[in-house]
Design a protein around this motif. Structure first.
Motif, PDB file in Angstrom:
ATOM      1  N   PRO A  33       6.690   1.171  -1.763  1.00 26.41           N
ATOM      2  CA  PRO A  33       5.932   1.458  -0.360  1.00 26.41           C
ATOM      3  C   PRO A  33       4.492   0.731  -0.445  1.00 26.41           C
ATOM      4  CG  PRO A  33       6.678   3.449  -1.318  1.00 26.41           C
ATOM      5  CD  PRO A  33       6.925   2.264  -2.487  1.00 26.41           C
ATOM      6  N   LEU A  34       3.880   0.456   0.690  1.00 28.13           N
ATOM      7  CA  LEU A  34       2.593  -0.198   0.689  1.00 28.13           C
ATOM      8  C   LEU A  34       1.703   1.123   1.196  1.00 28.13           C
ATOM      9  CD1 LEU A  34       3.176  -3.315   2.783  1.00 28.13           C
ATOM     10  CD2 LEU A  34       2.859  -3.234   0.290  1.00 28.13           C
ATOM     11  N   GLU A  35       0.492   0.939   0.532  1.00 32.79           N
ATOM     12  CA  GLU A  35      -0.662   2.216   0.913  1.00 32.79           C
ATOM     13  C   GLU A  35      -1.486   1.441   1.750  1.00 32.79           C
ATOM     14  OE1 GLU A  35      -1.940   4.935  -1.995  1.00 32.79           O
ATOM     15  OE2 GLU A  35       0.147   4.842  -3.124  1.00 32.79           O
ATOM     16  N   VAL A  36      -1.759   1.932   2.910  1.00 32.44           N
ATOM     17  CA  VAL A  36      -2.599   1.364   3.864  1.00 32.44           C
ATOM     18  C   VAL A  36      -3.501   2.486   4.545  1.00 32.44           C
ATOM     19  CG1 VAL A  36      -0.980  -0.606   4.489  1.00 32.44           C
ATOM     20  CG2 VAL A  36      -0.938   1.718   5.814  1.00 32.44           C
ATOM     21  N   GLU A  37      -4.589   2.231   4.819  1.00 34.56           N
ATOM     22  CA  GLU A  37      -5.558   3.014   5.665  1.00 34.56           C
ATOM     23  C   GLU A  37      -5.600   2.387   7.040  1.00 34.56           C
ATOM     24  OE1 GLU A  37      -9.239   2.629   3.360  1.00 34.56           O
ATOM     25  OE2 GLU A  37      -8.739   4.224   1.974  1.00 34.56           O
ATOM     26  N   MET A  38      -5.483   3.104   7.991  1.00 28.80           N
ATOM     27  CA  MET A  38      -5.692   2.778   9.492  1.00 28.80           C
ATOM     28  C   MET A  38      -6.993   3.179   9.720  1.00 28.80           C
ATOM     29  SD  MET A  38      -1.889   3.654  10.862  1.00 28.80           S
ATOM     30  CE  MET A  38      -2.290   3.308  12.427  1.00 28.80           C
ATOM     31  N   GLU A  39      -7.763   2.200  10.531  1.00 26.59           N
ATOM     32  CA  GLU A  39      -9.153   2.497  10.879  1.00 26.59           C
ATOM     33  C   GLU A  39      -9.286   2.057  12.457  1.00 26.59           C
ATOM     34  OE1 GLU A  39     -13.138   0.262   9.316  1.00 26.59           O
ATOM     35  OE2 GLU A  39     -11.969   1.358   7.901  1.00 26.59           O
ATOM     36  N   VAL A  58      -5.398  -2.320  10.077  1.00 23.95           N
ATOM     37  CA  VAL A  58      -4.895  -1.635   8.853  1.00 23.95           C
ATOM     38  C   VAL A  58      -5.548  -2.456   7.880  1.00 23.95           C
ATOM     39  CG1 VAL A  58      -2.637  -1.447   7.833  1.00 23.95           C
ATOM     40  CG2 VAL A  58      -2.759  -1.003  10.078  1.00 23.95           C
ATOM     41  N   HIS A  59      -5.709  -1.553   6.726  1.00 28.48           N
ATOM     42  CA  HIS A  59      -6.173  -2.368   5.522  1.00 28.48           C
ATOM     43  C   HIS A  59      -5.530  -2.003   4.329  1.00 28.48           C
ATOM     44  CE1 HIS A  59      -9.999  -3.534   7.668  1.00 28.48           C
ATOM     45  NE2 HIS A  59      -9.720  -2.411   8.268  1.00 28.48           N
ATOM     46  N   MET A  60      -5.195  -2.798   3.449  1.00 25.68           N
ATOM     47  CA  MET A  60      -4.714  -2.466   1.975  1.00 25.68           C
ATOM     48  C   MET A  60      -5.411  -1.542   1.255  1.00 25.68           C
ATOM     49  SD  MET A  60      -1.352  -3.511   2.242  1.00 25.68           S
ATOM     50  CE  MET A  60      -1.176  -3.048   0.807  1.00 25.68           C
ATOM     51  N   LYS A  61      -4.977  -0.237   0.644  1.00 22.75           N
ATOM     52  CA  LYS A  61      -5.801   0.504   0.030  1.00 22.75           C
ATOM     53  C   LYS A  61      -5.998  -0.063  -1.418  1.00 22.75           C
ATOM     54  CE  LYS A  61      -5.403   5.335   0.522  1.00 22.75           C
ATOM     55  NZ  LYS A  61      -4.990   6.577   0.449  1.00 22.75           N
ATOM     56  N   ASP A  62      -5.152  -1.173  -1.759  1.00 19.29           N
ATOM     57  CA  ASP A  62      -5.503  -1.847  -3.157  1.00 19.29           C
ATOM     58  C   ASP A  62      -6.277  -2.905  -2.915  1.00 19.29           C
ATOM     59  OD1 ASP A  62      -3.681  -3.558  -2.075  1.00 19.29           O
ATOM     60  OD2 ASP A  62      -2.126  -3.473  -3.801  1.00 19.29           O
ATOM     61  N   GLY A  63      -6.795  -3.355  -1.579  1.00 23.93           N
ATOM     62  CA  GLY A  63      -7.647  -4.440  -1.348  1.00 23.93           C
ATOM     63  C   GLY A  63      -7.286  -5.679  -1.427  1.00 23.93           C
ATOM     64  N   SER A  64      -5.720  -5.675  -1.409  1.00 23.42           N
ATOM     65  CA  SER A  64      -4.989  -7.197  -1.670  1.00 23.42           C
ATOM     66  C   SER A  64      -4.783  -7.762  -0.074  1.00 23.42           C
ATOM     67  CB  SER A  64      -3.540  -6.697  -2.265  1.00 23.42           C
ATOM     68  OG  SER A  64      -2.548  -6.101  -1.581  1.00 23.42           O
ATOM     69  N   ASN A  65      -4.383  -8.598   0.029  1.00 18.64           N
ATOM     70  CA  ASN A  65      -3.879  -9.033   1.208  1.00 18.64           C
ATOM     71  C   ASN A  65      -2.494  -9.413   1.521  1.00 18.64           C
ATOM     72  OD1 ASN A  65      -4.751 -10.586   3.567  1.00 18.64           O
ATOM     73  ND2 ASN A  65      -4.649 -12.789   2.846  1.00 18.64           N
ATOM     74  N   ARG A  66      -1.512  -8.282   1.218  1.00 20.95           N
ATOM     75  CA  ARG A  66      -0.195  -8.250   1.202  1.00 20.95           C
ATOM     76  C   ARG A  66      -0.113  -7.673   2.813  1.00 20.95           C
ATOM     77  NH1 ARG A  66       2.326  -4.721  -2.821  1.00 20.95           N
ATOM     78  NH2 ARG A  66       0.559  -3.453  -2.776  1.00 20.95           N
TER      79      ARG A  66
END
Length: 66
Positions: A33-39, A58-66
């Motif tokens: 699963p991808l962990e994301v933050e919605m803002e 939506v931003h990836m929690k791990d800071g990646s650009n996936r």
């Protein structure tokens, strides 16, 4: 936007999305699963009273650009 008007269109779309998952998405995610933050919420119209589409940032929690 995608409008599906028949059972056949719905079935074809499901098959295509499943192939995308198997051929592309699993490679990107490693099957995890991808962990994301919605803002925040934005809308697609100059007039807020005539909004048909809302979307969240939506931003990836791990800071990646996936």
């Amino acid at each position: 936007m995608l409008v599906l008007l028949s059972e056949q269109e719905i079935q074809q779309t499901c098959e295509i999305l499943q192939r995308c998952k198997e051929e592309f998405i699993n490679d990107i995610t490693g099957g995890k699963p991808l962990e994301v933050e919605m803002e925040g919420i934005e809308y697609m119209n100059d007039d807020p009273g005539m909004v048909d589409v809302l979307y969240a940032k939506v931003h990836m929690k791990d800071g990646s650009n996936r």
